[in-house]
Design a protein around this motif. Structure first.
Motif, PDB file in Angstrom:
ATOM      1  N   ILE A  90      43.660  46.301  35.283  1.00  9.26           N
ATOM      2  CA  ILE A  90      42.851  46.338  34.060  1.00  9.26           C
ATOM      3  C   ILE A  90      43.438  45.396  33.004  1.00  9.26           C
ATOM      4  CG2 ILE A  90      42.178  47.794  32.111  1.00  9.26           C
ATOM      5  CD1 ILE A  90      41.934  50.120  34.105  1.00  9.26           C
ATOM      6  N   ILE A  91      44.761  45.418  32.846  1.00 12.20           N
ATOM      7  CA  ILE A  91      45.404  44.516  31.882  1.00 12.20           C
ATOM      8  C   ILE A  91      45.152  43.065  32.272  1.00 12.20           C
ATOM      9  CG2 ILE A  91      47.632  43.735  30.981  1.00 12.20           C
ATOM     10  CD1 ILE A  91      48.607  46.620  31.175  1.00 12.20           C
ATOM     11  N   ALA A  92      45.203  42.780  33.575  1.00 12.24           N
ATOM     12  CA  ALA A  92      44.943  41.416  34.035  1.00 12.24           C
ATOM     13  C   ALA A  92      43.502  41.001  33.734  1.00 12.24           C
ATOM     14  CB  ALA A  92      45.226  41.308  35.529  1.00 12.24           C
ATOM     15  N   CYS A  93      42.553  41.917  33.914  1.00 11.08           N
ATOM     16  CA  CYS A  93      41.145  41.626  33.590  1.00 11.08           C
ATOM     17  C   CYS A  93      40.984  41.338  32.100  1.00 11.08           C
ATOM     18  CB  CYS A  93      40.255  42.793  33.996  1.00 11.08           C
ATOM     19  SG  CYS A  93      39.985  42.944  35.772  1.00 11.08           S
ATOM     20  N   PHE A  94      41.610  42.166  31.262  1.00  9.54           N
ATOM     21  CA  PHE A  94      41.561  41.925  29.823  1.00  9.54           C
ATOM     22  C   PHE A  94      42.218  40.582  29.478  1.00  9.54           C
ATOM     23  CE2 PHE A  94      41.436  46.765  28.833  1.00  9.54           C
ATOM     24  CZ  PHE A  94      40.068  46.759  29.028  1.00  9.54           C
ATOM     25  N   SER A  95      43.252  40.224  30.229  1.00 10.64           N
ATOM     26  CA  SER A  95      43.936  38.951  29.985  1.00 10.64           C
ATOM     27  C   SER A  95      42.993  37.777  30.199  1.00 10.64           C
ATOM     28  CB  SER A  95      45.158  38.819  30.897  1.00 10.64           C
ATOM     29  OG  SER A  95      46.072  39.869  30.693  1.00 10.64           O
ATOM     30  N   VAL A  96      42.154  37.863  31.235  1.00  8.90           N
ATOM     31  CA  VAL A  96      41.195  36.797  31.507  1.00  8.90           C
ATOM     32  C   VAL A  96      40.249  36.625  30.325  1.00  8.90           C
ATOM     33  CG1 VAL A  96      39.278  36.075  32.968  1.00  8.90           C
ATOM     34  CG2 VAL A  96      41.295  37.090  33.998  1.00  8.90           C
ATOM     35  N   ILE A  97      39.718  37.747  29.849  1.00 10.15           N
ATOM     36  CA  ILE A  97      38.785  37.694  28.727  1.00 10.15           C
ATOM     37  C   ILE A  97      39.477  37.115  27.495  1.00 10.15           C
ATOM     38  CG2 ILE A  97      37.252  39.052  27.266  1.00 10.15           C
ATOM     39  CD1 ILE A  97      37.091  41.120  29.522  1.00 10.15           C
ATOM     40  N   PHE A 204      58.026  42.061  41.129  1.00  9.78           N
ATOM     41  CA  PHE A 204      56.961  41.175  41.598  1.00  9.78           C
ATOM     42  C   PHE A 204      56.145  40.571  40.464  1.00  9.78           C
ATOM     43  CE2 PHE A 204      57.627  42.753  45.900  1.00  9.78           C
ATOM     44  CZ  PHE A 204      57.262  41.653  46.664  1.00  9.78           C
ATOM     45  N   LEU A 205      56.086  41.230  39.324  1.00 10.18           N
ATOM     46  CA  LEU A 205      55.249  40.721  38.232  1.00 10.18           C
ATOM     47  C   LEU A 205      55.700  39.347  37.722  1.00 10.18           C
ATOM     48  CD1 LEU A 205      54.454  43.953  36.186  1.00 10.18           C
ATOM     49  CD2 LEU A 205      52.902  42.636  37.640  1.00 10.18           C
ATOM     50  N   ILE A 329      52.218  43.912  43.660  1.00 11.49           N
ATOM     51  CA  ILE A 329      52.198  43.154  44.914  1.00 11.49           C
ATOM     52  C   ILE A 329      50.844  42.483  45.116  1.00 11.49           C
ATOM     53  CG2 ILE A 329      52.347  43.379  47.425  1.00 11.49           C
ATOM     54  CD1 ILE A 329      54.395  45.600  46.990  1.00 11.49           C
ATOM     55  N   PHE A 330      49.759  43.155  44.716  1.00 17.55           N
ATOM     56  CA  PHE A 330      48.430  42.570  44.844  1.00 17.55           C
ATOM     57  C   PHE A 330      48.288  41.330  43.960  1.00 17.55           C
ATOM     58  CE2 PHE A 330      43.871  42.404  43.666  1.00 17.55           C
ATOM     59  CZ  PHE A 330      43.332  42.226  44.944  1.00 17.55           C
ATOM     60  N   ILE A 331      48.801  41.389  42.731  1.00 21.22           N
ATOM     61  CA  ILE A 331      48.749  40.222  41.841  1.00 21.22           C
ATOM     62  C   ILE A 331      49.563  39.073  42.423  1.00 21.22           C
ATOM     63  CG2 ILE A 331      49.553  39.385  39.594  1.00 21.22           C
ATOM     64  CD1 ILE A 331      48.610  41.955  38.366  1.00 21.22           C
ATOM     65  N   PHE A 332      50.701  39.392  43.038  1.00 20.85           N
ATOM     66  CA  PHE A 332      51.496  38.355  43.688  1.00 20.85           C
ATOM     67  C   PHE A 332      50.724  37.735  44.845  1.00 20.85           C
ATOM     68  CE2 PHE A 332      54.367  37.211  47.190  1.00 20.85           C
ATOM     69  CZ  PHE A 332      55.095  36.193  46.587  1.00 20.85           C
ATOM     70  N   ILE A 582      36.862  34.893  37.682  1.00 25.52           N
ATOM     71  CA  ILE A 582      35.968  35.223  38.800  1.00 25.52           C
ATOM     72  C   ILE A 582      36.775  35.506  40.062  1.00 25.52           C
ATOM     73  CG2 ILE A 582      34.123  34.346  40.290  1.00 25.52           C
ATOM     74  CD1 ILE A 582      33.179  32.656  37.916  1.00 25.52           C
ATOM     75  N   TYR A 583      37.797  34.684  40.306  1.00 31.00           N
ATOM     76  CA  TYR A 583      38.640  34.849  41.499  1.00 31.00           C
ATOM     77  C   TYR A 583      39.352  36.193  41.478  1.00 31.00           C
ATOM     78  CZ  TYR A 583      42.808  34.198  44.428  1.00 31.00           C
ATOM     79  OH  TYR A 583      43.821  34.366  45.346  1.00 31.00           O
ATOM     80  N   PHE A 584      39.964  36.521  40.343  1.00 34.04           N
ATOM     81  CA  PHE A 584      40.716  37.769  40.249  1.00 34.04           C
ATOM     82  C   PHE A 584      39.789  38.977  40.380  1.00 34.04           C
ATOM     83  CE2 PHE A 584      42.175  41.330  37.700  1.00 34.04           C
ATOM     84  CZ  PHE A 584      43.415  41.574  38.262  1.00 34.04           C
ATOM     85  N   THR A 585      38.695  38.970  39.614  1.00 30.24           N
ATOM     86  CA  THR A 585      37.787  40.119  39.617  1.00 30.24           C
ATOM     87  C   THR A 585      37.168  40.331  40.986  1.00 30.24           C
ATOM     88  OG1 THR A 585      37.277  39.667  37.291  1.00 30.24           O
ATOM     89  CG2 THR A 585      35.798  41.144  38.471  1.00 30.24           C
ATOM     90  N   THR A 586      36.733  39.245  41.607  1.00 28.82           N
ATOM     91  CA  THR A 586      36.110  39.349  42.932  1.00 28.82           C
ATOM     92  C   THR A 586      37.099  39.871  43.963  1.00 28.82           C
ATOM     93  OG1 THR A 586      34.647  37.499  42.372  1.00 28.82           O
ATOM     94  CG2 THR A 586      34.835  38.088  44.695  1.00 28.82           C
ATOM     95  N   SER A 587      38.324  39.400  43.922  1.00 28.37           N
ATOM     96  CA  SER A 587      39.339  39.854  44.877  1.00 28.37           C
ATOM     97  C   SER A 587      39.639  41.330  44.695  1.00 28.37           C
ATOM     98  CB  SER A 587      40.622  39.032  44.717  1.00 28.37           C
ATOM     99  OG  SER A 587      40.392  37.670  44.951  1.00 28.37           O
ATOM    100  N   ALA A 588      39.766  41.775  43.427  1.00 26.83           N
ATOM    101  CA  ALA A 588      40.031  43.189  43.160  1.00 26.83           C
ATOM    102  C   ALA A 588      38.882  44.063  43.647  1.00 26.83           C
ATOM    103  CB  ALA A 588      40.269  43.399  41.667  1.00 26.83           C
ATOM    104  N   ILE A 589      37.643  43.613  43.392  1.00 26.56           N
ATOM    105  CA  ILE A 589      36.484  44.367  43.878  1.00 26.56           C
ATOM    106  C   ILE A 589      36.473  44.392  45.405  1.00 26.56           C
ATOM    107  CG2 ILE A 589      33.957  44.347  44.013  1.00 26.56           C
ATOM    108  CD1 ILE A 589      33.935  43.221  41.166  1.00 26.56           C
TER     109      ILE A 589
END
Length: 747
Positions: A90-97, A204-205, A329-332, A582-589
């Protein structure tokens, strides 16, 4: 002089002041404040869960929460993912915005203090005040020291809480003292394993080079890599103790080997844990500084065992325990997949130059859409020299010099750089510049990056002191070029006073200054900059006859954009914020979809409850989300990038056909070197006296904020940091505050 902040330009003219003084639209400003508030709320909740989880009261609340939600589609794994992984995403999504709203061209508010000037009082900043300058951590700021204390406090608090809880439970059991001791060791070891898992999240962050989280808080990868090293030592120490606390009682009970080889379906799989720990220990030992210095390639190759470490960790603990660390680990994984795609691409080397002082310059083709700042760096691989070795180099060109090129300076110091120089200079008797067509038959390159600060933080200071050692001048050439180009274009918040302190061993390094393109800059802007260059030649007592001349080098080079075939990809580094989002959100979904499909059609219907197997399926869903969903976005992103490059090429061809050929002068070597050397103070046989330099500047500038950037060996950084600390502790109210910033490439 007027007040200087990111809302008012330093170089004030009425047009610039009016343009820059406009407030952001209310909607944009409000959205940013809401985002900032949401990010802080989510972060505080998440970090509180990590730090307070060992406490019995918090643990009981989480158990109640997991019992209440374990009947859902994702079961217990979903409950933990929601509590410990979802906040990171969620923090990463907010970071994109946030990054999209902030905009690519806006100078962000990077510090809690304003630019130094006579009208505002200088302020201390926790991030730029060095408190530790010697020791195993290197130079450590107050903010970093507080972070270290918090992590250590977490380890101590968690360990103490678990030991007390275990002792209260075990002491009441009716078993022998020997059995109590063994049981106490095993249970404490198990809890330390959980603490190690929390440390793994923090580990990992910072290692994700293009991480949205790092870009949000504007910590460049070169600094984050230090935190990864510190946390790596801590994490492996915790995991090692975790293994020993299990192994010792097994050895005392006489069943060590049978326990180590045990791989049960329920509970933890011991053999998988042994394999994971072994991989971690190999990475840990080979990452120690003496080993890295002795054989860097051994360190680099061994570090690829992180895949074995993570996979067998999932086998060892199962899906729901692994979920505690899944977010980081997923963000990495997201970052590593994009880096893999970018690094497969061959990049054109527009030109290469070899100077007599043993310094190389490589100029790479880049798309106009690729953005970076003057303190960025890239990772470079030359397949003809080594298929595996990647080396970091600071970018020596300013993003304002040209749209289609990026250059780096490389000092010939080791085997790899010596081979590179030999390859470039092959069949040529004198150092010279090779053009694009000649280079294609000699070398090819792969590039990762550029990485660095999200915004040019050197522009937040009106007074700058740039301290460099040897080839450490490279990023400062980019900084200086960036500043003078901004002066020329009337950009806001540009420094007015710059002092460069450069220590070199011999005068044959002076021609490096010729790499700075000053030919297109009007002298009036240079006068406004108040530039002062102090050069110290430490191993020569007097100048050579040919000192300051560029021996055997071509004076200029032109770049023909129509020759461009392959440019640096923008898939990582600063990248494109919209595509990254788009890349991050799509991958998470995609990860959630795959997890739902596996649970709905495989795990739940078949009643699969094998811990290690479910851990493997969880990792598989993470990889599938990144590769399949994220890969589809990356493919579309690549096609879009190729289309933009084709458009650029057509425009260049059109200009060429109309006799308006787009030539970019990469270096006006003679003009720049003569100007800089003529305006420099060169002292032979001396080392820079940082204390004396700071005292002189204090008397001259008065109570202002001074940004000090150091690029060079650790000894130089420590000496500068020590003087800044000493000056700050004994500072008078009429003296400036020096803010320590450093560039390090020991990655």
């Amino acid at each position: 002089m007027g007040e200087c902040s990111t809302n008012a330009p330093l170089l004030s003219n009425d047009a610039n002041a009016a343009a820059f003084g406009k407030r952001m639209p209310i909607l944009k400003s409000t959205t940013k404040w809401i985002l900032k508030g949401l990010i802080w709320v989510v972060f505080i909740i998440w970090i509180s869960l990590l730090f307070l989880y060992p406490l019995e009261s918090v643990n009981k609340l989480l158990i109640q929460y997991m019992n209440a939600t374990s009947g859902s589609l994702f079961g217990l794994t979903g409950s933990i993912l929601l509590a410990f992984t979802a906040p990171v995403l969620i923090i990463a999504c907010f970071s994109v915005i946030w990054l999209i709203i902030t905009g690519e061209d806006e100078v962000q508010e990077l510090s809690s203090f304003v630019c130094g000037n006579k009208a505002s009082k200088p302020k201390f900043c926790l991030w730029t005040f060095p408190i530790l300058v010697d020791g195993p951590f290197g130079v450590v700021s107050v903010a970093e020291f507080v972070g270290i204390l918090l992590v250590v406090a977490f380890i101590i608090n968690g360990s103490a809480a678990y030991i007390i809880q275990n002792w209260q439970t075990i002491s009441q059991s009716q078993v022998s003292a020997f059995d109590k001791s063994c049981l106490m060791l095993e249970r404490t070891g198990a809890k330390l394993g959980l603490i190690g898992l929390f440390c793994l999240v923090l580990l990992f962050l910072p290692i994700s080079r293009g991480s949205l989280l790092l870009r949000l808080i504007d910590i460049p990868f070169e600094h984050a890599a230090r935190y990864h090293v510190w946390l790596g030592h801590l994490t492996m120490a915790v995991f090692t103790i975790h293994g020993l606390l299990h192994g010792i009682p097994w050895a005392l009970e006489g069943n060590l080997m049978s326990k180590l080889l045990e791989w049960g379906d329920l509970g933890v799989a011991n053999l998988a844990g042994v394999i994971s720990l072994t991989a971690g220990l190999l990475m840990w030992v080979t990452s120690l500084h003496p080993v890295r210095k002795w054989n860097f390639e051994l360190f680099f190759n061994t570090h690829q065992l992180y895949a074995v470490f993570v996979l067998f960790l999932a086998f060892h603990v199962g899906d729901f325990i692994f979920s505690f660390a899944a977010g980081a680990i997923f963000i990495f994984m997201l970052d590593r997949f994009l880096r893999f795609i970018q690094s497969r691409k061959t990049v054109d080397i527009i030109s290469a130059r070899s100077l007599a002082c043993g310094t190389l310059e490589l100029v790479f083709s880049k798309p106009a859409s690729l953005r970076y700042n003057a303190l960025s760096f890239i990772f470079l691989r030359i397949p003809e020299l080594s298929c595996l070795q990647w080396h970091p180099f600071s970018v020596s060109s300013s993003p304002m010099e040209g749209k289609h090129h990026l250059s780096v300076l490389i000092k010939v110091l080791g085997e790899w750089t010596d081979k590179l120089k030999s390859t470039i200079s092959k069949n040529h008797k004198e150092p010279q510049k090779l053009l694009h067509s000649e280079l294609q038959s000699l070398i090819t390159a792969s590039v990762e990056g550029p990485y660095g600060h999200e915004s040019p933080y050197h522009l937040t200071y009106e007074h700058l002191v740039l301290v460099a050692g040897g080839i450490g001048i490279s990023p400062f050439l980019a900084v200086l070029s960036d500043i003078v180009h901004r002066l020329k274009e009337g950009k806001p918040c540009v420094p007015k006073h710059v002092v460069i302190v450069w220590a070199i061993k011999k005068s044959d390094e002076l021609p490096i200054l010729s790499m700075l393109n000053m030919g297109s800059i009007d002298p009036v802007f240079l006068d406004a900059l108040n530039l002062e260059i102090q050069i110290y030649v430490t191993r020569e007592s007097e100048p050579k006859l040919e000192g300051g001349k560029v021996l055997g080098a071509v004076t200029s080079c032109t770049y023909d954009p129509t020759l461009k075939k392959s440019a640096i990809s923008s898939l990582v580094g600063s990248g494109d914020n919209i595509w990254i989002g788009i890349y991050f959100t799509t991958s998470a979904i995609g990860f959630v979809i795959f997890l739902a499909l596996v649970d709905s059609f495989y795990i739940n219907p078949k009643g699969i409850d094998i811990w290690w197997y479910k851990g493997f399926l969880l990792v598989l869903c993470m990889v599938a989300g990144v590769v399949i969903f994220g890969g589809a976005v990356a493919a579309l992103w690549h096609l879009w990038e190729q289309r933009m490059l084709a458009t650029e090429k057509r425009d260049c061809n059109s200009k060429h056909s109309n006799r308006v050929f787009d030539k970019v002068a990469l270096r006006e070597q003679k003009d720049s070197s003569e100007f800089l050397l003529s305006s420099s103070t060169i002292r032979y046989g001396y080392r820079p006296d940082i204390k004396e330099i700071f005292e002189t500047l204090s008397d001259r500038w008065g109570p202002v904020d001074v940004g000090v950037l150091v690029s060079g060996p650790q000894v130089l950084q420590s000496s500068v940091a020590k003087e800044i600390r000493s000056h700050s502790l004994s500072r008078r109210h009429i003296s400036p505050i020096f803010h320590f910033n450093s560039l390090s490439f020991d990655l």
